[in-house]
Design an enzyme around this catalytic site. Structure first.
Site, PDB file in Angstrom:
ATOM      1  N   CYS A  33      50.123  28.499  42.150  1.00  0.00           N
ATOM      2  CA  CYS A  33      50.609  29.555  41.265  1.00  0.00           C
ATOM      3  C   CYS A  33      52.038  29.221  40.822  1.00  0.00           C
ATOM      4  CB  CYS A  33      50.571  30.904  41.968  1.00  0.00           C
ATOM      5  SG  CYS A  33      51.199  32.260  40.926  1.00  0.00           S
ATOM      6  N   CYS A  69      48.957  37.315  42.462  1.00  0.00           N
ATOM      7  CA  CYS A  69      49.963  38.007  41.645  1.00  0.00           C
ATOM      8  C   CYS A  69      49.605  38.093  40.174  1.00  0.00           C
ATOM      9  CB  CYS A  69      51.318  37.319  41.798  1.00  0.00           C
ATOM     10  SG  CYS A  69      51.421  35.712  40.938  1.00  0.00           S
ATOM     11  N   ASP A  80      22.165  41.234  29.841  1.00  0.00           N
ATOM     12  CA  ASP A  80      23.184  40.811  28.885  1.00  0.00           C
ATOM     13  C   ASP A  80      23.166  39.288  28.769  1.00  0.00           C
ATOM     14  OD1 ASP A  80      25.441  40.216  27.443  1.00  0.00           O
ATOM     15  OD2 ASP A  80      26.846  41.211  28.795  1.00  0.00           O
TER      16      ASP A  80
END
Length: 409
Positions: free
Chosen positions: A213, A200, A333
């Site tokens: 969570c 979520c 990178d």
């Protein structure tokens, strides 16, 4: 193994010939070119070579080569094992590995994270191991949440048994849609890529190894296998001391995953540990090489999470050489260097080399870590007095050092 169709037999044979020629001419170990030749002649060769084998796929950002080697070493007690031992982890490498052991009833294949859905769909592997996901090669690799989503879709509704690290929230989310999962509490030291819920987007609350969570029901699954210090606790509650020859917490985590995986093949931990303990080096990792009275231990670190584990293995009493490149296989990178906390190197002689040594030198300067810049790896070695030295290098820098020392195993 069932008999391959004639076209597949020819493609496999020509691929093995190409691999042999590559090795004979010093162009490489043949683990990629052989598969490319085979796939050019028979695009369906991977599926045909994988058929009728008991096959495990191993994928992660870090540790998949080592875990693949551990699993393969243990499974050899049951019979011949086909495996891509040197890390050629895309379909061409898989074809080479399976072709080189065409009658092996077992196979363990390391798989690049991006290729896992494709390889799983092609091979219909019975077991998949998922260990961790973190940032890696940021200029060309998919964002890790997208990778987790692709894994989740690939595993949904399959009969495949998934061996998954429940301590990594992204891995747990990817595996939670699978029909069968064996959860392993293998640990997660690098947490900078998993502070948010992949279900979520809410914040994750962490308490020790547990996580949940704050805004939805997604939380750490209950493990069947638990890494507890030097021991692994199996689903029956029995403790098994790992006693691996490979050093560090990361390799104990790899060992826990390996034990859970070979158990799916019917091999008991007590027998499996015999094979795990035989592994002393993996494609040059942890190997010690000698030069002019100096003993150099080679450690590989490709991304921030990998550097954290390399520091864990490194001896703080020893001088250390750091080498960084930014070629294609590394990712061009180097901004990830700023995510690594190099202050742990304070008080050690630090020598910096590699094609992007100035990038690393700037990072060390900002961190306040004294260092000496060297134009070559040989110069860095020569600067230090005889004795033991640790070496940490990223992928192509590591391979260049291995080549210089005869690609030590």
């Amino acid at each position: 193994m069932s008999q391959l169709p004639l076209r597949a037999q020819l493609a496999s044979a020509l691929g093995r010939t190409a691999a042999t020629l590559s090795r004979a001419t010093g162009r490489g170990d043949g683990s990629v070119i052989g598969g490319r030749v085979g796939l050019m002649l028979e695009p369906d060769l991977l599926r045909q070579l994988a058929a009728d084998r008991r096959l495990a796929l191993v994928s992660a950002t870090n540790g998949k080569t080592t875990t693949t080697r551990l699993i393969a070493s243990a499974l050899r007690q049951l019979g011949e094992v086909a495996t891509n031992a040197f890390g050629a982890n895309m379909p061409a490498g898989h074809v080479s590995a399976l072709s080189s052991a065409k009658d092996a009833p077992y196979a363990v294949l390391e798989v690049d994270e991006k290729y896992l859905p494709e390889v799983l769909d092609t091979t219909q592997a019975g077991v998949v191991c998922l260990m961790n996901l973190s940032r890696d090669q940021m200029d060309r690799a998919a964002e890790i949440w997208l990778l987790a989503q692709k894994w989740r879709r690939a595993l949904a509704s399959r009969p495949t048994l998934v061996i998954a690290n429940c301590d990594d929230p992204l891995v747990a989310w990817a595996a939670s849609g699978a029909a069968r999962v064996s959860w392993v509490a293998a640990g997660q030291r690098w947490r900078e890529d998993s502070w948010c819920c992949p279900e979520c987007g809410g914040p994750l609350d962490r308490k020790g190894a547990d996580w949940a969570c704050r805004e939805c029901a997604f939380r750490r699954p209950t493990p069947s296998w638990v890494l507890d210090g030097e021991d692994v606790i199996d689903p029956r509650g029995q403790r098994w001391r790992l006693d691996l020859q490979l050093p560090g917490q990361a390799n104990r985590a790899n060992g826990a995953i390996a034990l859970a995986t070979v158990a799916a093949f019917g091999l008991e931990p007590g027998h499996a540990l015999l094979g795990l303990r035989e592994v002393t080096s993996v494609a040059g990792r942890y190997t010690t090489v000698e030069r002019d009275g100096r003993s150099l231990r080679l450690l590989l670190a490709k991304n921030p999470a990998g550097w954290l584990e390399a520091f864990d293995v490194s001896d703080p009493a020893l001088p250390i050489i750091l080498s960084v490149n930014a070629q294609g296989p590394d990712g061009r990178d180097t901004s990830w260097l700023w995510d690594v906390d190099y202050r742990i190197l304070m008080g050690r002689p630090v020598l910096v080399t590699g094609e992007r040594r100035r990038d690393l030198a700037l990072r060390l300067y900002v961190a306040g870590v004294p260092f000496q810049l060297c134009d070559s790896f040989g110069q860095a070695v020569a600067v230090l007095p005889p004795g033991r030295i640790d070496v940490i290098a990223n992928y192509t820098a590591f391979q260049q050092i291995r080549t210089e020392f005869g690609r030590a195993e």
